[in-house]
Design a protein around this motif. Structure first.
Motif, mmCIF file in Angstrom:
data_model
loop_
_atom_site.group_PDB
_atom_site.id
_atom_site.type_symbol
_atom_site.label_atom_id
_atom_site.label_comp_id
_atom_site.label_asym_id
_atom_site.label_seq_id
_atom_site.Cartn_x
_atom_site.Cartn_y
_atom_site.Cartn_z
ATOM 1 N N VAL A 23 0.720 -0.880 -0.318
ATOM 2 C CA VAL A 23 0.329 -0.001 -0.439
ATOM 3 C C VAL A 23 0.825 1.188 0.097
ATOM 4 O O VAL A 23 0.718 2.107 -0.556
ATOM 5 N N ALA A 24 1.744 1.437 0.873
ATOM 6 C CA ALA A 24 2.820 2.721 0.869
ATOM 7 C C ALA A 24 3.288 2.556 -0.596
ATOM 8 O O ALA A 24 3.458 4.123 -0.474
ATOM 9 N N VAL A 25 3.643 1.589 -1.169
ATOM 10 C CA VAL A 25 4.653 2.103 -2.281
ATOM 11 C C VAL A 25 3.685 2.636 -2.788
ATOM 12 O O VAL A 25 3.901 3.280 -4.453
ATOM 13 N N GLY A 26 2.320 1.875 -3.408
ATOM 14 C CA GLY A 26 1.458 1.819 -4.412
ATOM 15 C C GLY A 26 0.920 3.013 -4.823
ATOM 16 O O GLY A 26 -0.139 3.088 -5.150
ATOM 17 N N TYR A 27 0.375 3.480 -3.242
ATOM 18 C CA TYR A 27 -1.090 4.429 -3.355
ATOM 19 C C TYR A 27 -0.810 5.949 -4.140
ATOM 20 O O TYR A 27 -1.596 6.978 -4.471
ATOM 21 N N ALA A 28 0.143 5.634 -4.097
ATOM 22 C CA ALA A 28 0.849 7.028 -4.816
ATOM 23 C C ALA A 28 0.118 7.288 -6.398
ATOM 24 O O ALA A 28 -0.045 8.631 -6.525
ATOM 25 N N GLN A 29 0.335 6.355 -6.933
ATOM 26 C CA GLN A 29 -0.199 6.449 -8.068
ATOM 27 C C GLN A 29 -1.715 6.624 -8.149
ATOM 28 O O GLN A 29 -2.023 7.945 -9.264
ATOM 29 N N THR A 30 -2.485 6.117 -8.056
ATOM 30 C CA THR A 30 -3.976 6.520 -7.445
ATOM 31 C C THR A 30 -4.160 7.776 -7.227
ATOM 32 O O THR A 30 -5.455 8.607 -7.499
#
Lengths: 339, 353
Positions: free
Chosen positions: B229-236
């Motif tokens: 989640v920490a690494v991925g939520y930036a994109q959304t």
């Protein structure tokens, strides 16, 4: 980040993502058409005109870039890191990598002599960290340049020729776009021999499709302008139009893509090195993390071994991302307002 | 994801989607044509994946049979027998034809390493990956949408800058490093923090059943999910933010405000639904990506899923298994792209007509 993500969606959204990019050209186009008035009175050669025009473009770019605080922060960070990496041969020396002449004992915690402690061979971690910046930056830079070069070439050719040829090329591009990039890069790095160039190649040939799509859209937009018609009417061939008219107009986009691409490339490089697919003979940040894991730094709680390389990777990637976003927003005023 | 990536299933899923979507939208013929085009494209992509996976792995240096029998004294005849058994002695084109024919029937070959059918191995590990990535994608999509909306609505403010800054910083962090750090801090324990979470795996193996087992798995799930989640939520977040900002200049929002709607209603009922469109596509694409992206997180946390299996298979190299996983990862991407493409015109009538 939206339109330039490596994972940018294909089809419907990609086309919506490329529309703002086509509007970035007015930033350079006016400069192309009318030379600065100052040169009108003095007899000027063609090349001095060109240079005056380029200087004014750069000046205008910088004036706009300077107002973006995050971009300046990223640039300052990059300058500092680049300085450290370039001066590393004098500050830490190449023998920091030597396993046989390590100055300390294995896995020392941070001390006055070794500010970040030592690794399992007794090498200074601070020295390795600075030395590792060289390979990480170099690989990131080369891979991003390779990727953007492929993307630009494919994009311009597909946009210029059009027709079924373009359809086939874009079909292939779309296919690469849906490939899991990391998996493909891992597989390529496994298939080829272990060296720095393998990593550069593996990252470069898997990450170009986004650039190709953006450049193609920009090429089509540029070629619909009247001066291209004039060039063709005066006898300019395909090479002339692509090289002298389209390429200069897509360069700003290419610059933004490269800057953003470097941060992704550095992250991928670290990932490959961590999986043991990097060059085993050189020290890189990803390789240091792999060494740390192998040395049992996780289970024994040696955070000082594990933390610095990751922080370094994150800082460099962040700096490039900030610069890339600033460049993007300078070149695309619409994006600038919204960001 | 494995079964759904076979053409027959895609076709079936697509058929169902097309029939229940068409009557609602009115112009069913246009939609069907759009869908058929996208479906054809997906099938071509899938075939291209099969071709790539076959030829790419033939050029891996090293003899798989030798790697398999490493450390075991084997005679030349035994090696030849093994080669024949795995079909490695046939000409390349024949191997390719066999491979395609079998793959279409769902047979991805036999793993060198585990001596078991690849399809079975993948099916066995699939639920773990689906659980991990499913939970992670749901959480980070929700988080990204919420924070992205807030950021865009008050853009330029302190909250926006903080939000974007944090997201960009986390996005720059290598996922495996964050995972290792979380293990040190929260599993091994550091200073005053005791080891709160298990260091890896999916269950303790102490034989709990029922609800206790669910709790145990959830306990193991926390750190890998937090990492993803920490690494991925930036994109959304960034996609939602910029697409909402694009909408915010719209005249219809001024109209909505002029009608006297509260700011909250303007946002929730008018701006956000429109801004959601690109983001929904993004989320589907992420779903496809995250399966492959979890390779590192699964390796670091020894999560018994496809990513971990991929890592194991690479080190041998276990050709059929790597090949099979490559097809599955790529197939998942293609499938998710297809779903996004098919869903888009249903959500947004302006597209695909």
């Amino acid at each position: 980040m939206t339109s330039t993500e490596p994972t940018a969606p294909s089809g419907t959204t990609a086309s919506s993502g490329t529309t703002p990019a086509t509007e970035s050209s007015p930033a350079t186009a006016p400069g192309k058409k009318k030379p600065p008035p100052a040169t009108a009175s003095t007899p000027a050669t063609k090349s001095s005109l060109t240079w005056a025009r380029r200087r004014s473009t750069v000046a205008r770019f910088w004036a706009s870039y300077r107002t973006r605080r995050a971009g300046l922060l990223g640039l300052a960070g990059l300058a500092l890191i680049a300085l450290l990496a370039l001066t590393a041969p004098w500050t830490v020396g190449a023998d920091v990598q030597s396993v046989t002449q390590a100055p300390g004992t294995a896995l020392e915690p941070p001390s006055a002599e070794f500010p970040l402690g030592t690794d399992q061979f007794g090498r200074s971690l601070l020295g390795l960290l600075i030395w590792g910046a060289r390979i990480s930056l170099l690989v990131g830079l080369l891979a991003a340049v390779l990727s953007v070069a492929i993307g630009t070439l494919v994009g311009i050719i597909a946009g210029h020729y059009g027709g079924w040829f373009s359809t086939v090329v874009m079909r292939i591009t779309d296919w690469f776009l849906v490939m899991p990039t990391l998996v493909l890069a891992i597989v390529l790095a496994t298939v080829m021999s272990r060296s720095m160039w393998t990593v550069v190649l593996a990252i470069g040939v898997t990450s170009w499709p986004t650039t190709a799509r953006l450049v193609r859209a920009q090429t089509i937009a540029v070629e619909s302008r009247p001066y291209i018609e004039r060039a063709t009417a005066l006898g300019g061939g395909h090479g002339h139009v692509m090289g002298r008219h389209v390429l200069p107009n897509v360069m700003p986009l290419v610059l933004a893509q490269t800057t953003l691409g470097i941060s992704t490339a550095i992250l991928t490089e670290a990932t490959l090195a961590f999986l043991g697919l990097g060059d085993p003979t050189v020290v890189s940040w990803g390789g240091m993390l792999q060494d740390a894991r192998d040395a049992g730094a996780v289970s024994s709680g040696h955070w000082w071994y594990l933390a610095p390389p990751g922080i370094a990777i994150a800082l460099v990637a962040l700096a490039f991302t900030l610069c890339g976003r600033a460049v993007e927003s300078v070149l695309n005023p619409k994006l600038g307002v919204s960001r | 994801m494995t079964t759904a990536s076979t053409p027959a299933d895609v076709a079936r899923a697509e058929e169902a989607r097309a029939t229940d979507g068409a009557p609602r939208t009115g112009s069913s013929l246009g939609y069907l044509r759009h869908a058929a085009g996208k479906l054809g494209g997906a099938l071509v992509s899938l075939f291209a994946v099969l071709v790539t996976s076959f030829f790419l792995f033939r050029i891996i240096p090293g003899d798989p049979v030798k790697a398999m029998t490493h450390g075991i004294p084997t005679s030349a005849e035994q090696l030849a027998t093994l080669r024949r058994q795995f079909g490695l002695d046939l000409p390349l084109w024949q191997q390719f034809v066999d491979y395609c024919a079998k793959a279409l029937g769902g047979d991805l070959g036999t793993s060198f390493q585990f001596r078991a059918p690849v399809g079975e191995l993948i099916a066995e590990k699939l639920p773990a990956t689906l659980l991990l990535t499913g939970v992670a994608v749901v959480i980070y999509s929700a988080l990204g949408l919420w924070l992205g909306t807030r950021s865009a609505w008050r853009h330029g403010g302190l909250g926006d800058r903080l939000n974007t800054g944090i997201a960009l910083t986390l996005w720059s962090v290598p996922s495996f490093w964050l995972g290792l750090l979380l293990i040190i801090v929260f599993s091994v324990g550091m200073g005053p923090i005791p080891g709160l979470f298990p260091t890896g795996g999916m269950e303790s193996g102490t034989g709990e059943t029922g609800f206790a087992h669910v709790l145990d798995v959830a306990h193991h799930l926390v750190l890998p999910v937090v990492t993803l989640v920490a690494v991925g939520y930036a994109q959304t977040l960034l996609v939602m933010r910029s697409s909402l900002l694009d909408e915010m200049g719209g005249d219809y929002l001024t109209t909505a405000r002029a009608k006297g709607l509260r700011d909250d209603d303007v946002r929730r009922r008018h701006a956000v639904p429109n801004a959601l469109l690109p983001t929904v596509t993004m989320i589907f694409i992420n779903l496809g990506h995250v399966a492959a992206g979890s390779i590192l997180v699964e390796t670091v946390f020894s999560w018994p899923g496809l990513g971990g299996l991929f890592y194991q298979a690479l080190s041998v190299p276990d050709l059929p298994l790597v090949q099979g996983l490559f097809v599955v990862f790529a197939g998942a991407m293609i499938l998710m792209n297809l779903i996004a493409d098919l869903l888009y015109p249903l959500l947004d009538p302006r597209v695909g007509r």
